[in-house]
Design a protein around this motif. Sequence first.
Motif: not given
Length: 231
Positions: A75-77, A65-71, A26-32
Motif C-alpha cells: 500500500v505504501e508504494k 496469515c503473516k501478510t500484514e507487513k507485506t500488505f 488485483n495486487g491487493l487481493s493477493e494479500f487477502g
Amino acid sequence: MVSKTTIKVEIYNLLEDYPETLRFINGLSEFGDLLFFGGSIRDYYLYNEYKKMPRDFDIAVKLHCKTEKTFESFVEKYNYKKNRFGGYKVNIENIEFDLWNLENTWAFRENKLLAEEKNLAKSVFLSVDGIVYNFNQDTLYDDDLRWSIENRQINIVLKDNPQKELNLLRALVFKKKYNLGFSPELKEEYKKSINMNSNFHEILYNLQFSHYKNEYLTNNDVRGELESILY
C-alpha cells in the motif's frame, strides 16, 4: 436489488479505463479477501448500475496469515495518507480508496464484536451501511440494508460509534437521497443529541463541509428535519 454474481464484473467494468487502479485491486487481493463496504457497493446494489464513479471505495482486507507487513509495504508504494483510526487513504488515478486491515477496524479493535468477516456489516452505526461484498469469494452480506429497503427506514445497527455526529448527519443525507424514514431508535439518538446541545443543527450543517466538501442540506433543511423529529 442485484444478484451477487454481477458485482465483481461491474467493478471491473467500472475500472476498465483505469489500468493502474485495476492492478492495485488485483495486487491487493493477493494479500487477502477484499471486503468492499459502504456507498460504492450500496448504490450499485440499489440501482443495479453504477451511474457514476463512486466518491471512494471502502475496503477492509481480511489478511492471509503473516501478510500484514507485506500488505503495508504494498500500500505504501502508492500515494497514501494514514487516518487517525489507523486506516489508509490511497489515491490512484484520482480514485480514492479507504483501506483497513479487517482486524484493525474500530469495532473489532475495541472488542465491540468478534473480528469476523460476517460481523463487518454488523459493525456500522446505520442500517443503510449494512452491506459487505467479499470480492475474492463473491459473497454478499446485506441483511441490514435489505431491512432498511423493505421497511423504508434507517435504523441503528451498532450504537457504539466514535463518529456519532457524522453518522447522524449522514442519516439525514440518506433519508433525502433514498426517500427513507427514521426508526424510533434512531429518532431517540437525535433527541438525545438535541437535548444536549441546542445548537445541534448548526453542528450537523457545518459538518457536511468537512466531510463531503459540499452542501447537501441547507441550514433550514437540517433545522426542519430536527424539528420534525422533536415534534
